[in-house]
Design a protein around this motif. Structure first.
Motif, mmCIF file in Angstrom:
data_model
loop_
_atom_site.group_PDB
_atom_site.id
_atom_site.type_symbol
_atom_site.label_atom_id
_atom_site.label_comp_id
_atom_site.label_asym_id
_atom_site.label_seq_id
_atom_site.Cartn_x
_atom_site.Cartn_y
_atom_site.Cartn_z
ATOM 1 N N SER A 210 0.954 -1.364 0.079
ATOM 2 C CA SER A 210 0.056 0.133 0.178
ATOM 3 C C SER A 210 1.056 1.210 0.029
ATOM 4 C CB SER A 210 -1.081 0.227 1.106
ATOM 5 O OG SER A 210 -0.126 0.153 2.340
ATOM 6 N N LEU A 211 2.239 1.223 0.047
ATOM 7 C CA LEU A 211 3.016 2.496 -0.096
ATOM 8 C C LEU A 211 3.413 2.757 -1.415
ATOM 9 C CD1 LEU A 211 5.603 1.652 2.614
ATOM 10 C CD2 LEU A 211 3.408 2.773 3.046
ATOM 11 N N SER A 212 3.632 4.068 -1.586
ATOM 12 C CA SER A 212 3.994 4.560 -2.877
ATOM 13 C C SER A 212 5.655 4.560 -2.727
ATOM 14 C CB SER A 212 3.689 6.042 -3.334
ATOM 15 O OG SER A 212 3.686 6.947 -2.218
ATOM 16 N N THR A 213 6.350 4.401 -1.677
ATOM 17 C CA THR A 213 7.605 4.468 -1.628
ATOM 18 C C THR A 213 8.072 3.076 -1.975
ATOM 19 O OG1 THR A 213 7.357 5.912 0.463
ATOM 20 C CG2 THR A 213 9.579 4.592 0.229
ATOM 21 N N PRO A 214 9.184 3.182 -2.747
ATOM 22 C CA PRO A 214 9.612 1.831 -2.938
ATOM 23 C C PRO A 214 10.139 0.885 -1.873
ATOM 24 C CG PRO A 214 10.674 3.418 -4.515
ATOM 25 C CD PRO A 214 9.912 4.234 -3.438
ATOM 26 N N PHE B 120 11.516 -3.008 -0.419
ATOM 27 C CA PHE B 120 11.780 -4.424 -0.405
ATOM 28 C C PHE B 120 11.342 -5.207 0.889
ATOM 29 C CE2 PHE B 120 15.508 -5.283 -3.650
ATOM 30 C CZ PHE B 120 14.939 -4.898 -4.713
ATOM 31 N N LEU B 121 10.952 -6.528 0.642
ATOM 32 C CA LEU B 121 11.042 -7.275 1.973
ATOM 33 C C LEU B 121 11.911 -8.645 1.629
ATOM 34 C CD1 LEU B 121 9.289 -7.820 4.438
ATOM 35 C CD2 LEU B 121 7.858 -9.099 3.145
ATOM 36 N N VAL B 122 12.906 -8.994 2.670
ATOM 37 C CA VAL B 122 13.483 -10.122 2.625
ATOM 38 C C VAL B 122 13.380 -10.987 3.850
ATOM 39 C CG1 VAL B 122 15.262 -8.787 1.413
ATOM 40 C CG2 VAL B 122 15.707 -8.772 3.834
ATOM 41 N N ASP B 123 13.852 -12.125 3.744
ATOM 42 C CA ASP B 123 13.841 -12.991 4.850
ATOM 43 C C ASP B 123 14.933 -13.062 5.717
ATOM 44 O OD1 ASP B 123 15.689 -14.674 3.810
ATOM 45 O OD2 ASP B 123 14.308 -16.113 3.349
ATOM 46 N N SER B 124 15.423 -13.668 6.790
ATOM 47 C CA SER B 124 16.482 -13.511 7.635
ATOM 48 C C SER B 124 17.753 -14.066 6.968
ATOM 49 C CB SER B 124 16.396 -14.503 8.836
ATOM 50 O OG SER B 124 15.791 -15.846 8.455
ATOM 51 N N ASP B 125 17.753 -14.701 5.713
ATOM 52 C CA ASP B 125 18.860 -14.978 4.856
ATOM 53 C C ASP B 125 19.074 -13.961 3.936
ATOM 54 O OD1 ASP B 125 19.223 -17.244 6.300
ATOM 55 O OD2 ASP B 125 17.794 -18.428 5.137
ATOM 56 N N GLY B 126 18.108 -12.974 3.515
ATOM 57 C CA GLY B 126 18.479 -11.997 2.700
ATOM 58 C C GLY B 126 17.702 -12.238 1.567
ATOM 59 N N ARG B 127 17.016 -13.488 1.556
ATOM 60 C CA ARG B 127 16.235 -13.676 0.197
ATOM 61 C C ARG B 127 15.014 -12.581 0.168
ATOM 62 N NH1 ARG B 127 15.153 -18.054 -3.057
ATOM 63 N NH2 ARG B 127 13.082 -18.350 -3.592
ATOM 64 N N LEU B 128 15.234 -12.287 -1.209
ATOM 65 C CA LEU B 128 14.115 -11.342 -1.747
ATOM 66 C C LEU B 128 12.783 -12.042 -1.751
ATOM 67 C CD1 LEU B 128 13.225 -8.439 -2.459
ATOM 68 C CD2 LEU B 128 13.978 -9.074 -4.956
ATOM 69 N N LEU B 129 11.844 -11.824 -0.896
ATOM 70 C CA LEU B 129 10.559 -12.348 -0.668
ATOM 71 C C LEU B 129 9.471 -11.354 -1.398
ATOM 72 C CD1 LEU B 129 10.012 -13.123 3.098
ATOM 73 C CD2 LEU B 129 10.999 -14.492 1.167
ATOM 74 N N PHE B 130 9.583 -10.083 -1.745
ATOM 75 C CA PHE B 130 8.645 -9.248 -2.262
ATOM 76 C C PHE B 130 9.063 -7.968 -2.627
ATOM 77 C CE2 PHE B 130 5.220 -6.142 -1.798
ATOM 78 C CZ PHE B 130 4.328 -6.652 -2.972
ATOM 79 N N TYR B 131 8.903 -7.407 -3.730
ATOM 80 C CA TYR B 131 8.946 -5.778 -3.532
ATOM 81 C C TYR B 131 7.764 -5.186 -4.250
ATOM 82 C CZ TYR B 131 10.646 -6.588 -8.523
ATOM 83 O OH TYR B 131 10.821 -7.068 -9.754
ATOM 84 N N ASN B 132 7.329 -3.806 -3.964
ATOM 85 C CA ASN B 132 6.160 -3.325 -4.154
ATOM 86 C C ASN B 132 6.306 -2.661 -5.731
ATOM 87 O OD1 ASN B 132 7.447 -0.984 -3.770
ATOM 88 N ND2 ASN B 132 6.389 -0.570 -2.027
ATOM 89 N N GLU B 133 5.086 -2.211 -5.935
ATOM 90 C CA GLU B 133 4.865 -1.687 -7.470
ATOM 91 C C GLU B 133 5.828 -0.490 -7.508
ATOM 92 O OE1 GLU B 133 0.803 -0.798 -8.321
ATOM 93 O OE2 GLU B 133 0.209 -2.875 -8.155
ATOM 94 N N ALA B 134 6.006 0.302 -6.457
ATOM 95 C CA ALA B 134 6.979 1.393 -6.699
ATOM 96 C C ALA B 134 8.423 0.858 -6.940
ATOM 97 C CB ALA B 134 6.645 2.460 -5.475
ATOM 98 N N ALA B 135 8.763 -0.240 -6.241
ATOM 99 C CA ALA B 135 10.215 -0.397 -6.478
ATOM 100 C C ALA B 135 10.072 -1.143 -8.021
ATOM 101 C CB ALA B 135 10.434 -1.461 -5.449
ATOM 102 N N GLY B 136 9.169 -1.665 -8.489
ATOM 103 C CA GLY B 136 9.115 -2.275 -9.697
ATOM 104 C C GLY B 136 9.127 -1.430 -10.720
ATOM 105 N N ALA B 137 8.735 -0.122 -10.582
ATOM 106 C CA ALA B 137 8.641 0.825 -11.523
ATOM 107 C C ALA B 137 10.004 1.271 -11.808
ATOM 108 C CB ALA B 137 7.649 2.033 -10.969
ATOM 109 N N MET B 138 10.647 1.410 -10.700
ATOM 110 C CA MET B 138 12.219 1.811 -10.736
ATOM 111 C C MET B 138 12.876 0.883 -11.232
ATOM 112 S SD MET B 138 14.182 3.715 -7.859
ATOM 113 C CE MET B 138 13.164 5.136 -7.709
ATOM 114 N N LEU B 139 12.789 -0.246 -10.882
ATOM 115 C CA LEU B 139 13.508 -1.451 -11.244
ATOM 116 C C LEU B 139 13.410 -2.084 -12.788
ATOM 117 C CD1 LEU B 139 13.514 -3.578 -8.261
ATOM 118 C CD2 LEU B 139 15.448 -2.017 -8.922
#
Lengths: 145, 303
Positions: A26-30, A32-51
């Motif tokens: 629900s954020l417009s701020t880019p 990331f969400l990672v687990d305790s191993d640094g695995r990328l679990l999710f990124y939001n639409e704002a991050a996706g637009a930049m990436l």
């Protein structure tokens, strides 16, 4: 019972990660969400637009994989080792961490950003991951390709 | 295992002539295990009546999902608490604020109560629910944090081949579409997966829900989606809103059965909790009763 445990434990993330993902969605701020191993679990639409690629297109990635795709890069555009990233400090020390560096979108464009990482520690006091929010820096470097 | 509903209301007791069939007492469910041991799920006002009929020298385990008042209010009026021959163990969610006993004592102490916990003549103990499963009266208990305000648990009780899941306060659809979500991102998925009976929060209609987003409760549409996604074989709507009289709940129940039936489910497998209602939970056979509304969940073995 053991079989049930094996299936279900693999199936569901800890509640704090589920809620964090809902927040990031629900954020417009880019972010990331990672687990305790640094695995990328999710990124939001704002991050996706930049990436340049949505999370639905990339899916989850191990730390080595996503850092090789998106950077991050230092001032000399040299790769920053995972262990020097704010998220690693947040996971290692259980404290927030902040950093400035470049990331690279899939089309090769570079973005200079500031990123803050926050450890996510559940009600059982176990660290389950970290949330990383970032902001394009206003002093240049944005969109350099 | 046998289940008896002693209180199905949410938020606050709601007595009155228009509430008589579904009842006005707040959350309390009695689970009688084959071993003869009694497990009580939550201590809302319904536990007062339950306590009046228990046998002498009772050994009782109370599992508290959380400490909101509608889930603990009856504890001070639970007659075994005032019997020296009773042994009571209360399990509940851990919190950094204090021990479970300290947090329950905020209620059972002055000025809210004329007695303190230490004055109760029964043998009473408190325990945080462990992170792993534990045994209770021959059954396996599992507790997991679920999405509600404050530390809140869902419970799964497994006895032999039979499983019961109890999540009376839960908002799994908060900010996310349940029908499309991968199972790993669904709050309560683990504890409810493939349950023979799922007792779940259904406080609101879909029309009411938008005015209560984030309050920690579920609308009927999300309940059905949740039950569908976890493959529950039977569903009991629970935690009725105190503003919903009997006729209203009849209509809500019929609406839910209709939606269940539209998905190919047996309408008789979806019930609304009624105070005084009893049922025997038996292992269901075959595939899950409900079919998913959205994309099919990832492949998972039927257990």
């Amino acid at each position: 019972m053991e079989e049930w445990l094996a299936v279900s434990d693999r199936a569901q993330k800890p509640l704090e990660l589920i809620l964090a993902r809902n927040l990031l969605t629900s954020l417009s701020t880019p972010a990331f969400l990672v687990d305790s191993d640094g695995r990328l679990l999710f990124y939001n639409e704002a991050a996706g637009a930049m990436l340049g690629r949505s999370f639905e297109e990339t899916g989850q990635m191990d730390a080595g994989e996503w850092t090789s795709v998106f950077g991050p890069l230092g001032d000399a555009r040299d790769p920053i080792p995972v262990e020097e990233l704010p998220l690693t400090a947040a996971l290692r020390d259980g404290r927030p961490a902040h950093g400035r560096f470049c990331i690279r979108s899939v089309d090769g464009r570079e973005h200079t950003i500031e990123a803050s990482a926050f450890p996510l520690i559940g009600s059982d006091s176990a660290e389950s991951g970290a949330m990383i929010l970032w902001w394009p820096r206003a002093d240049g470097g944005e969109g350099r390709g | 295992m046998k289940v008896k509903i002693w209180g199905a209301r949410g938020s606050v007791p709601a007595p009155g002539p228009q509430m008589n069939r579904y009842g006005g007492n707040t959350s309390c469910v009695q689970v009688s295990l084959a071993s003869g041991e009694e497990v009580i799920l939550d201590a809302g006002t319904g536990i007062r009546t339950l306590g009046l009929g228990l046998a002498p020298r009772p050994t009782i385990s109370i599992l508290l999902t959380h400490l909101h008042l509608d889930h603990i209010q009856g504890l001070m009026f639970f007659s075994p608490c005032f019997r020296s021959d009773a042994e009571i163990t209360i399990w509940g969610p851990a919190s950094p604020e204090g021990s479970l006993e300290e947090r329950v004592a905020r209620y059972i102490s002055a000025p809210l109560s004329p007695v303190d916990i230490r004055e109760l003549p029964c043998s009473i103990s408190f325990a945080d629910t462990p992170a792993t499963e534990w045994e209770l009266g021959g059954a396996t208990i599992r507790a997991e944090a679920v999405n509600h305000r404050g530390p809140t648990l869902g419970f799964r009780i497994t006895e032999g081949d039979t499983s019961l899941c109890y999540i009376p306060d839960h908002e799994p659809g908060l900010g996310t579409p349940l029908a499309d979500l991968e199972p790993e991102w669904i709050s309560g998925f683990n504890v409810a997966y493939d349950a023979d009976l799922l007792i779940h929060d259904c406080q609101y209609t879909d029309v009411e829900y938008p005015d209560h987003i984030g309050w920690g409760h579920t609308a009927v549409g999300d309940v059905i989606d949740f039950a569908s996604r976890v493959g529950a074989r039977r569903l009991m709507l629970f935690h009725h809103d105190p503003l919903h009289p009997d006729d209203f709940l009849d209509a809500l129940h019929a609406d839910a059965q209709g939606r269940w039936g539209t998905r190919g489910g047996d309408p008789g497998a979806l019930v609304a909790a009624m105070e005084g209602g009893e049922l025997v939970v038996e292992p269901a056979t075959g595939e899950a009763i409900l079919m998913p509304a959205g994309p099919a969940p990832g492949p998972g073995p039927r257990l």
